[in-house]
Scaffold this motif. Sequence first.
Motif, PDB file in Angstrom:
ATOM      1  N   VAL A  89       9.240   4.220   8.955  1.00  0.00           N
ATOM      2  CA  VAL A  89       8.167   4.051   9.947  1.00  0.00           C
ATOM      3  C   VAL A  89       8.761   3.576  11.276  1.00  0.00           C
ATOM      4  N   ASN A  90       9.644   2.588  11.198  1.00  0.00           N
ATOM      5  CA  ASN A  90      10.264   2.064  12.413  1.00  0.00           C
ATOM      6  C   ASN A  90      11.096   3.134  13.122  1.00  0.00           C
ATOM      7  N   ALA A  91      11.878   3.878  12.351  1.00  0.00           N
ATOM      8  CA  ALA A  91      12.706   4.936  12.950  1.00  0.00           C
ATOM      9  C   ALA A  91      11.836   5.976  13.652  1.00  0.00           C
ATOM     10  N   ASN A  92      10.744   6.335  12.996  1.00  0.00           N
ATOM     11  CA  ASN A  92       9.825   7.305  13.593  1.00  0.00           C
ATOM     12  C   ASN A  92       9.227   6.753  14.889  1.00  0.00           C
ATOM     13  N   THR A 144       0.816  -1.212   0.000  1.00  0.00           N
ATOM     14  CA  THR A 144       0.000   0.000   0.000  1.00  0.00           C
ATOM     15  C   THR A 144       0.852   1.265   0.000  1.00  0.00           C
ATOM     16  N   GLU A 145       1.803   1.335   0.934  1.00  0.00           N
ATOM     17  CA  GLU A 145       2.594   2.564   1.079  1.00  0.00           C
ATOM     18  C   GLU A 145       3.466   2.819  -0.137  1.00  0.00           C
ATOM     19  N   GLY A 146       4.004   1.742  -0.719  1.00  0.00           N
ATOM     20  CA  GLY A 146       4.919   1.907  -1.853  1.00  0.00           C
ATOM     21  C   GLY A 146       4.230   2.415  -3.100  1.00  0.00           C
ATOM     22  N   ILE A 147       3.052   1.863  -3.419  1.00  0.00           N
ATOM     23  CA  ILE A 147       2.368   2.292  -4.639  1.00  0.00           C
ATOM     24  C   ILE A 147       1.745   3.673  -4.464  1.00  0.00           C
ATOM     25  N   ILE A 148       1.265   3.993  -3.274  1.00  0.00           N
ATOM     26  CA  ILE A 148       0.729   5.346  -3.053  1.00  0.00           C
ATOM     27  C   ILE A 148       1.846   6.378  -3.239  1.00  0.00           C
ATOM     28  N   LYS A 149       3.014   6.071  -2.711  1.00  0.00           N
ATOM     29  CA  LYS A 149       4.167   6.969  -2.903  1.00  0.00           C
ATOM     30  C   LYS A 149       4.455   7.137  -4.392  1.00  0.00           C
ATOM     31  N   ASP A 150       4.430   6.039  -5.145  1.00  0.00           N
ATOM     32  CA  ASP A 150       4.836   6.115  -6.555  1.00  0.00           C
ATOM     33  C   ASP A 150       3.764   6.753  -7.433  1.00  0.00           C
ATOM     34  N   ILE A 167       8.261  11.086   3.222  1.00  0.00           N
ATOM     35  CA  ILE A 167       8.395  10.094   2.151  1.00  0.00           C
ATOM     36  C   ILE A 167       7.705  10.614   0.888  1.00  0.00           C
ATOM     37  N   ILE A 168       6.625  11.374   1.064  1.00  0.00           N
ATOM     38  CA  ILE A 168       6.005  12.088  -0.056  1.00  0.00           C
ATOM     39  C   ILE A 168       6.022  13.571   0.268  1.00  0.00           C
ATOM     40  N   ASP A 169       6.042  14.408  -0.768  1.00  0.00           N
ATOM     41  CA  ASP A 169       6.087  15.856  -0.518  1.00  0.00           C
ATOM     42  C   ASP A 169       4.760  16.536  -0.797  1.00  0.00           C
ATOM     43  N   LYS A 170       3.756  15.744  -1.228  1.00  0.00           N
ATOM     44  CA  LYS A 170       2.408  16.286  -1.413  1.00  0.00           C
ATOM     45  C   LYS A 170       1.416  15.142  -1.267  1.00  0.00           C
ATOM     46  N   MET A 171       0.178  15.485  -0.949  1.00  0.00           N
ATOM     47  CA  MET A 171      -0.872  14.478  -0.828  1.00  0.00           C
ATOM     48  C   MET A 171      -1.768  14.546  -2.053  1.00  0.00           C
ATOM     49  N   GLY A 172      -1.912  13.409  -2.748  1.00  0.00           N
ATOM     50  CA  GLY A 172      -2.766  13.364  -3.920  1.00  0.00           C
ATOM     51  C   GLY A 172      -4.233  13.294  -3.537  1.00  0.00           C
ATOM     52  N   THR A 173      -5.108  13.590  -4.480  1.00  0.00           N
ATOM     53  CA  THR A 173      -6.550  13.502  -4.225  1.00  0.00           C
ATOM     54  C   THR A 173      -7.007  12.055  -4.375  1.00  0.00           C
ATOM     55  N   PHE A 174      -8.164  11.772  -3.823  1.00  0.00           N
ATOM     56  CA  PHE A 174      -8.746  10.432  -3.934  1.00  0.00           C
ATOM     57  C   PHE A 174      -8.923  10.048  -5.396  1.00  0.00           C
ATOM     58  N   LEU A 207      -7.064   6.200   2.603  1.00  0.00           N
ATOM     59  CA  LEU A 207      -6.058   6.827   1.737  1.00  0.00           C
ATOM     60  C   LEU A 207      -5.429   8.029   2.425  1.00  0.00           C
ATOM     61  N   ASN A 208      -6.258   8.875   3.001  1.00  0.00           N
ATOM     62  CA  ASN A 208      -5.741  10.077   3.653  1.00  0.00           C
ATOM     63  C   ASN A 208      -4.885   9.742   4.873  1.00  0.00           C
ATOM     64  N   ASN A 209      -5.264   8.683   5.586  1.00  0.00           N
ATOM     65  CA  ASN A 209      -4.491   8.251   6.750  1.00  0.00           C
ATOM     66  C   ASN A 209      -3.082   7.818   6.327  1.00  0.00           C
ATOM     67  N   VAL A 210      -3.004   7.010   5.263  1.00  0.00           N
ATOM     68  CA  VAL A 210      -1.695   6.555   4.774  1.00  0.00           C
ATOM     69  C   VAL A 210      -0.879   7.748   4.281  1.00  0.00           C
ATOM     70  N   GLN A 211      -1.506   8.594   3.471  1.00  0.00           N
ATOM     71  CA  GLN A 211      -0.771   9.739   2.913  1.00  0.00           C
ATOM     72  C   GLN A 211      -0.294  10.699   3.995  1.00  0.00           C
ATOM     73  N   LYS A 212      -1.119  10.886   5.009  1.00  0.00           N
ATOM     74  CA  LYS A 212      -0.745  11.798   6.093  1.00  0.00           C
ATOM     75  C   LYS A 212       0.527  11.304   6.789  1.00  0.00           C
ATOM     76  N   GLN A 213       0.585   9.977   7.030  1.00  0.00           N
ATOM     77  CA  GLN A 213       1.764   9.428   7.702  1.00  0.00           C
ATOM     78  C   GLN A 213       2.992   9.480   6.790  1.00  0.00           C
ATOM     79  N   LEU A 214       2.798   9.186   5.503  1.00  0.00           N
ATOM     80  CA  LEU A 214       3.925   9.260   4.558  1.00  0.00           C
ATOM     81  C   LEU A 214       4.433  10.692   4.434  1.00  0.00           C
ATOM     82  N   PHE A 215       3.502  11.651   4.462  1.00  0.00           N
ATOM     83  CA  PHE A 215       3.872  13.068   4.371  1.00  0.00           C
ATOM     84  C   PHE A 215       4.654  13.502   5.621  1.00  0.00           C
ATOM     85  N   GLN A 216       4.170  13.076   6.791  1.00  0.00           N
ATOM     86  CA  GLN A 216       4.853  13.431   8.037  1.00  0.00           C
ATOM     87  C   GLN A 216       6.267  12.852   8.091  1.00  0.00           C
TER      88      GLN A 216
END
Length: 283
Positions: A123-126, A61-67, A269-276, A257-266
């Motif tokens: 995620v682990n480091a955080n 999930t996290e990898g494809i959302i990032k890409d 790992i991503i620099d913007k959150m995409g729309t649904f 989706l927003n939950n995953v993106q929010k954590q990746l953004f924090q």
Amino acid sequence: MTTIKIASVPEHFNLPWHIAIENKAFEKQNIDLQWTDVPEGTGKMCQMLRSGETDIAIILTEGIIKDINAGNPSKLVQIYVETPLIWGIHVATNSNYKKLEDLKNTKAAISRLGSGSQLMAYVNANNQGWKTDELQFEVVNTIDGAVEALTNGTADYFMWERFMTKPLVDKGVFRKIADCPTPWPCFVIAVRVEILEQKPEIIQSILTIINQTTKTFKKIPNIDAVLASNYHQKLEDIQEWLSLTDWSQENVDEKLLNNVQKQLFQLKIIDKMGTFEEIVKSI
């Protein structure tokens, strides 16, 4: 017959696909579903989706959302496994590292940049309160590469699915010092936008077939023994894994989706959150 290329890791999560293919469930719907095993994991599958080498990926999930955020022309069409992936944090058996905190400021082996093994290291480091921008990585491509890197000391630890890595722990190659579950459902089904636009009915048929298979998968007689044999696992380990694993027949919703993106953004790992609409397609 419509040919559709599909790719994923050679792991126990994907046995339902192989059962459906062997039972000719797709063939009966005039679909030639061509499976490719990708031991390198998510980073490689993202590359395959981008190049058209595969049409569908069963992917972290996290990898494809990032890409997708980074321009991958694909969309999520369904959650595949709704339970978290339990990542084991492994070191070489003879390593001096005994506790998770010992791994601060050490080097993580990862399959490739953008892979789940890299993202979960963040995620682990955080989780541990480490500075994520100071993480160090060694690209090893596959689990065999990780064995080599940890054994010869070019990397210090390796995060990989706990149960698939356990045979290496049992053999005394790795020692597991901790677990790190994903804070979201682990696997989703991603499809290239071009295929979604050209062949939506075919993709819908594929989802219907795999969902019928996963709904009854755990009830197949002796499925634990089949899994243990196919994936070289101890029966008790597979039974534990089955008790912790649930497949899904639902699509990704906006809240998830927003939950995953929010954590990746924090985690930067991503620099913007995409729309649904940019990331998910209902079919």
